[in-house]
Write an enzyme that holds these catalytic residues in place. Structure first.
Site, short mmCIF file in Angstrom:
data_model
loop_
_atom_site.label_atom_id
_atom_site.label_comp_id
_atom_site.label_asym_id
_atom_site.label_seq_id
_atom_site.Cartn_x
_atom_site.Cartn_y
_atom_site.Cartn_z
N GLY A 1 29.41 50.33 30.26
CA GLY A 1 28.81 51.67 30.20
C GLY A 1 29.83 52.74 30.59
O GLY A 1 30.69 52.51 31.44
N PHE B 1 18.49 45.00 36.31
CA PHE B 1 18.64 45.68 35.04
C PHE B 1 17.79 46.95 34.91
O PHE B 1 16.68 47.03 35.43
CB PHE B 1 18.26 44.73 33.88
N SER C 1 21.11 53.85 37.09
CA SER C 1 21.97 53.04 37.97
C SER C 1 21.07 52.18 38.84
O SER C 1 20.00 52.63 39.28
CB SER C 1 22.80 53.98 38.85
N GLN D 1 36.22 52.80 35.69
CA GLN D 1 36.22 51.34 35.48
C GLN D 1 36.60 51.02 34.03
O GLN D 1 37.41 50.13 33.76
CB GLN D 1 34.84 50.79 35.82
N GLN E 1 34.39 43.36 45.08
CA GLN E 1 34.53 44.77 44.72
C GLN E 1 33.80 45.69 45.70
O GLN E 1 33.74 46.90 45.49
CB GLN E 1 34.09 45.02 43.28
N HIS F 1 21.58 48.96 31.09
CA HIS F 1 22.01 47.58 30.80
C HIS F 1 21.43 47.12 29.46
O HIS F 1 22.12 46.49 28.66
CB HIS F 1 21.49 46.62 31.88
N MET G 1 25.90 43.34 37.26
CA MET G 1 25.58 42.85 38.60
C MET G 1 24.06 42.77 38.76
O MET G 1 23.54 42.71 39.87
CB MET G 1 26.20 43.75 39.67
O1 PAF Z 1 29.90 47.67 36.31
C1 PAF Z 1 29.51 46.65 36.95
O2 PAF Z 1 28.32 46.35 37.04
C2 PAF Z 1 30.56 45.78 37.64
O3 PAF Z 1 31.58 46.53 38.16
C3 PAF Z 1 31.08 44.65 36.73
C4 PAF Z 1 31.83 45.21 35.54
C5 PAF Z 1 29.94 43.80 36.25
C6 PAF Z 1 32.05 43.77 37.51
O4 PAF Z 1 31.43 43.16 38.59
#
Ligand code: PAF
Length: 284
Positions: free
Chosen positions: A147, A33, A185, A153, A61, A37, A30
């Protein structure tokens, strides 16, 4: 590095690449960075011919009172960082490119989504699964890299891929941490100086709990009570959302740790809700 906004364009391009035997890795993000990432992108760079990074702040989400509007964004900075680690394609669609106005199809892994973060974010994982499957269909990767900070997730995506026969290998990579232990994060950007200092105690608490287990404490209720007390003392500005010890595969709570388990926590701190987790292992 090429920037692509149109899903049809990247779909055609990656289908052609796959037909010519090129391996494609996808790193779904998302944006905003950080080193976490970048470590996923570097791993992808080393393990595939073509690296695609998706940058999309997925509205479905986020819950109604969550941080969608203020989620940190800096496209120019992200572009530069991705380019520097050798990403081939940055797929950065707009919301309207991804979701039809009358979008009506959702992917759900209900059982696994009800635990941990799912309790306070009841529609979150439906949004995650739906966008991740859409990204897989658009980008056609052999491999997708996530990650381990977002442990739930990762478990849910692995289950979705298995259950729906999605031909993508899911790779989980270790959490990257700041020097004081705080898990990297994008949401750390919300913390003020005092909160940032306290936030480092999330991981310190997890490490303490891991030690308690190594030293023979295996009762989850006792560990959670001790850790709650420790967090209240060392993260006074925080509010605990949950501390749970769960089975690593089905995410159900474990009462007595017999072998391995996952300790997962979520803490509200200022404007941020921070999550982290650690593996607990009984010494045999
Ligand atoms: O982990 C994230 O950044 C988000 O949940 C993802 C996997 C890119 C889905 O939008």
């Amino acid at each position: 590095m090429e920037i692509i906004k149109d899903p049809k364009k990247i779909q055609e391009l990656t289908l052609n690449l796959r037909c010519s035997e090129k391996s494609v890795s996808l790193v779904p993000t998302m944006g905003y960075f950080h080193k976490g990432h970048l470590s996923l992108m570097r791993w992808a760079r080393e393990h595939s011919d073509i690296v695609v990074v998706s940058l999309f702040v997925n509205p479905t989400q986020f819950g109604p009172n969550e941080d969608l509007d203020r989620y940190p964004r800096d496209f120019e900075r992200d572009k530069k960082m991705a380019e520097e680690v050798g990403v081939d394609y940055l797929f950065a669609p707009e919301v309207d490119d991804i979701y039809y106005p009358d979008h009506a199809t959702w992917v759900n892994v209900p059982k696994l989504s009800q635990y941990l973060c799912g309790k306070s974010r009841p529609t979150h994982f439906q949004g995650v699964c739906t966008i991740v499957l859409k990204l897989f269909n658009v980008v056609n990767p052999n491999i997708a890299v996530f990650g381990e900070k977002d442990f739930q997730q990762l478990v849910i995506i692995k289950k979705m891929v298995r259950d729906l026969n999605v031909p993508v290998k899911i790779v989980g990579r270790p959490t990257v941490r700041e020097p004081d232990g705080l898990a990297m994060s994008s949401r750390n950007a919300y913390l003020n100086e005092k909160e940032r200092k306290e936030a480092a105690n999330i991981y310190k608490g997890l490490v303490k709990a891991r030690e308690w287990v190594k030293n023979g404490q295996t009762n989850s209720e006792t560990i959670i009570a001790k850790l709650t007390e420790w967090f209240m003392e060392h993260i006074p500005s925080g509010e605990i959302d949950y501390i749970e010890i769960v089975d690593q595969e089905n995410l159900t709570p474990i009462e007595e740790i017999e072998d391995k388990a996952r300790l997962a926590v979520a803490i509200f701190l200022g404007k941020a809700r921070l999550i982290d987790n650690i593996l607990l292992e009984v010494k045999k």
